[in-house]
Design an enzyme around this catalytic site. Structure first.
Site, short mmCIF file in Angstrom:
data_model
loop_
_atom_site.label_atom_id
_atom_site.label_comp_id
_atom_site.label_asym_id
_atom_site.label_seq_id
_atom_site.Cartn_x
_atom_site.Cartn_y
_atom_site.Cartn_z
N GLU A 12 9.51 2.37 10.71
CA GLU A 12 10.55 3.41 10.64
C GLU A 12 9.81 4.73 10.54
O GLU A 12 9.09 4.96 9.58
CB GLU A 12 11.44 3.22 9.41
CG GLU A 12 12.63 2.33 9.64
CD GLU A 12 13.42 2.69 10.87
OE1 GLU A 12 13.79 1.78 11.61
OE2 GLU A 12 13.67 3.90 11.12
N GLU A 18 9.36 17.24 13.61
CA GLU A 18 9.88 17.01 12.27
C GLU A 18 9.15 17.92 11.27
O GLU A 18 7.93 17.93 11.22
CB GLU A 18 9.66 15.54 11.88
CG GLU A 18 10.30 15.18 10.57
CD GLU A 18 10.20 13.69 10.27
OE1 GLU A 18 9.12 13.11 10.45
OE2 GLU A 18 11.22 13.11 9.86
N CYS A 67 14.02 11.06 5.86
CA CYS A 67 13.89 10.83 7.32
C CYS A 67 15.25 11.02 7.98
O CYS A 67 15.32 11.32 9.17
CB CYS A 67 13.27 9.48 7.62
SG CYS A 67 13.95 8.15 6.68
N GLY A 105 2.59 5.62 12.46
CA GLY A 105 3.24 4.35 12.83
C GLY A 105 2.77 3.84 14.18
O GLY A 105 2.45 2.65 14.35
N LYS A 116 0.87 -1.19 0.00
CA LYS A 116 0.00 0.00 0.00
C LYS A 116 0.90 1.23 0.00
O LYS A 116 1.42 1.64 1.03
CB LYS A 116 -0.86 -0.02 1.27
CG LYS A 116 -2.25 0.59 1.16
CD LYS A 116 -2.31 2.04 0.73
CE LYS A 116 -2.00 3.02 1.83
NZ LYS A 116 -1.81 4.40 1.32
N GLY A 168 6.90 5.91 7.67
CA GLY A 168 6.08 7.12 7.55
C GLY A 168 6.20 7.92 8.83
O GLY A 168 7.20 7.83 9.55
P1 ADP Z 1 3.50 10.75 5.07
O1 ADP Z 1 3.47 12.10 5.69
O2 ADP Z 1 4.85 10.28 4.66
O3 ADP Z 1 2.42 10.51 4.06
P2 ADP Z 1 2.02 9.01 6.78
O4 ADP Z 1 2.50 8.38 8.03
O5 ADP Z 1 0.80 9.87 6.86
O6 ADP Z 1 3.27 9.78 6.27
O7 ADP Z 1 1.75 7.91 5.68
C1 ADP Z 1 2.62 6.86 5.37
C2 ADP Z 1 1.83 5.72 4.75
O8 ADP Z 1 0.88 5.24 5.71
C3 ADP Z 1 1.00 6.12 3.53
O9 ADP Z 1 0.98 5.05 2.61
C4 ADP Z 1 -0.38 6.34 4.11
O10 ADP Z 1 -1.42 6.20 3.16
C5 ADP Z 1 -0.42 5.24 5.14
N1 ADP Z 1 -1.40 5.47 6.22
C6 ADP Z 1 -1.77 6.64 6.78
N2 ADP Z 1 -2.70 6.45 7.74
C7 ADP Z 1 -2.94 5.12 7.79
C8 ADP Z 1 -3.80 4.28 8.56
N3 ADP Z 1 -4.59 4.78 9.50
N4 ADP Z 1 -3.78 2.96 8.32
C9 ADP Z 1 -2.96 2.43 7.40
N5 ADP Z 1 -2.13 3.16 6.64
C10 ADP Z 1 -2.10 4.48 6.82
#
Ligand code: ADP
Length: 492
Positions: free
Chosen positions: A249, A384, A283, A232, A174, A227
């Site tokens: 991470e 960050e 990161c 996380g 995903k 992310g």
């Molecule tokens: P970034 O600011 O790098 O987008 P995020 O942590 O928001 O960081 O997102 C990183 C990944 O996690 C993306 O693929 C995002 O779609 C996914 N993501 C965000 N929220 C959720 C969630 N509640 N459940 C599963 N995946 C998620």
């Protein structure tokens, strides 16, 4: 204009959601590259079902045979390196040179993981009883969810998918919604390399719907996430009741420590590259410079002068050194932090605003920014930003430098600039980050070296290097008794 689709059970899916997300070039918001069809919850569930059905045969495929497919994927990535680099630059914004660097890392990791397929070894352990011994074997978990961000849209997915597959897991990938083109290209490469149907599934969709649905599926046994710390930790809590393994991470607030006896030219150049390179969207980007008072004026003067010399521009122009922020929302986050830092009393020395001129107005370009006289209680010292913003914190001596450098919820990367070998090793003992660099930027790493952080940056086994497969394997211990008779005495 291209349409990007999810890949589920061996087919590119026409989503029934009716929901789409545009793929926009951040260097020129008028350049709409394509449209991603976002998967429904039901479609995300089907992706996990497909991975679950494929797992039974895939786990029985000999590891070296799995590795051969992964090795082929590395070769295809090499063949398509220029196309992949162009796609990264167009949808993520980094310069072509940076995109090529990302691909070199990605190809190296995939090659390395393919090699690991012939080294999926266990150990044999002598017993304290005669005619007995024990041994260990490594097996997969089942379905692994790989949830990835937009900032390294090929390398991060590659360094999760390759070890997951080599270990015998099937995968639901995903990616971030902002980078669907490269996610589709990477999936095509793994499929063309010969993966059986269902072993790798791509779900394009939002985190809150498709991501959430994947995580809630009972067949998902492990999640590898990169992310934000917020997401996380949320994911960790969400799957914890089912005992799902999580590797995450997350954020960073990486410090450089600059001592009096450093090579100042080197310290300034490395800090500038670490802070402003890739638009600060790494990161491992340098976001804090912790500088001893006696050299702070010199450092500040030189880093500001250097910040002003970077050439901003679209990543596909050879003269560009720094590309744009990935999208409007990320750009606005950087702007928000400029206001917060000013209100908190930090001194803005350069940048702090949108870069203009030469057509830059069409993109999300931000001037390299330096704040001086930052203190640890300010949000700019703790949170960050993910943009080209450096906070300078002045300190009296080494002890204070270490207190300041370690005053963070994060612990990804760090570096020190000094010519004193004793101080180098003291620093290595004292710094609370998962990776550290001596007289070099906080950024960068090698495919065959473990990667990851401490504190609220990292959860679970480290990625890459000798630890690359640890997270993706279960260890099975086997006791063998070849006496052929009832055991005399007991083992406790
Ligand atoms: P970034 O600011 O790098 O987008 P995020 O942590 O928001 O960081 O997102 C990183 C990944 O996690 C993306 O693929 C995002 O779609 C996914 N993501 C965000 N929220 C959720 C969630 N509640 N459940 C599963 N995946 C998620």
């Amino acid at each position: 204009m291209t349409t990007y689709r999810s890949f589920i059970n061996g087919e590119w899916l026409r989503s029934s959601s009716g929901k789409t997300a545009p793929n926009i070039n951040p260097a020129n918001a008028d350049d709409i590259i394509g449209t991603a069809e976002l998967a429904t919850r039901e479609e995300a569930r089907r992706a996990v079902d497909s991975a679950y059905n494929a797992f039974r045969d895939w786990r029985r495929t000999p590891a070296p045979a799995r590795g051969r497919i992964v090795a082929k994927a590395a070769r295809l990535m090499e063949d398509r390196k220029e196309d992949l680099a162009a796609a990264i630059t167009r949808e993520e914004g980094k310069t072509l040179a940076e995109a090529r660097g990302e691909l070199t890392r990605a190809i190296n990791v995939v090659e390395f993981c393919a090699g690991e397929s012939r080294r999926l070894v266990g150990e044999t352990i002598p017993s304290e009883l005669p005619s007995n011994f024990a041994y260990t074997i490594k097996g997969p978990h089942g379905v692994v969810a790989c949830i990835t961000p937009w900032n390294f849209p090929v390398a991060i997915p590659a360094w999760k998918i390759a070890p997951a597959l080599v270990a015998g897991n099937s995968v639901v990938f995903k990616p971030a919604t902002l980078t669907p083109a490269t996610a589709v290209m990477l999936t095509e490469i793994f499929i063309e390399a010969g993966l059986p149907t269902g072993v790798l599934n791509l779900v394009l969709g939002s985190g809150s719907e498709a991501g959430d649905e994947i995580l809630n599926h009972p067949a998902v046994k492990a999640v590898s996430f990169t992310g934000s710390t917020e997401t996380g930790l949320k994911i960790y809590a969400q799957v914890a009741p089912r005992g799902v393994k999580v590797q995450a991470e997350m954020g960073g607030k990486n410090p450089v420590v600059i001592l009096e006896d450093c090579n100042m030219e080197l310290a300034v150049e490395s800090t500038a590259q670490g802070a402003f390179g890739s638009t600060g969207q790494r990161c491992t980007a340098t976001s804090r410079a912790v500088v001893i008072d006696s050299v702070a004026d010199e450092f500040v003067k030189k880093i500001v002068a250097r910040a002003k010399t970077f050439r901003l521009g679209p990543g596909d122009e050879a003269s560009s050194e720094i590309g744009p922020a990935v999208d409007e929302s990320q750009f606005n986050t950087v702007l928000k932090y400029i206001d917060i830092a000013r209100e908190d009393g930090a001194e803005l020395l350069c940048g702090g605003k949108r870069a203009e001129g030469d057509g830059l107005e069409n993109g999300y370009f931000f001037e390299p920014t330096v704040f001086d006289r930052v203190t640890t209680d300010m949000r700019i010292a703790q949170e960050e930003v993910f943009g080209p913003v450096l906070a300078v914190l002045r300190v009296k001596n080494y002890e204070e430098a270490m207190t300041v450098a370690n005053d963070s919820q994060y612990g990804l990367s760090s570096s020190i600039f000094t010519s004193d070998t004793n101080m180098v090793y003291r620093f290595v003992d004292d710094i609370e980050t998962g990776m550290t660099h001596i007289n070099s930027p906080t950024t960068g790493g090698e495919a065959h070296v473990p990667f990851g952080g401490t504190k609220n940056t990292g959860l679970g086994a480290r990625e890459q290097g000798s630890t690359a497969l640890d997270f993706y394997c279960e260890l099975k211990v086997v006791y063998v008794d070849y006496t052929g008779r009832k055991r005399e005495g007991n083992l406790y």
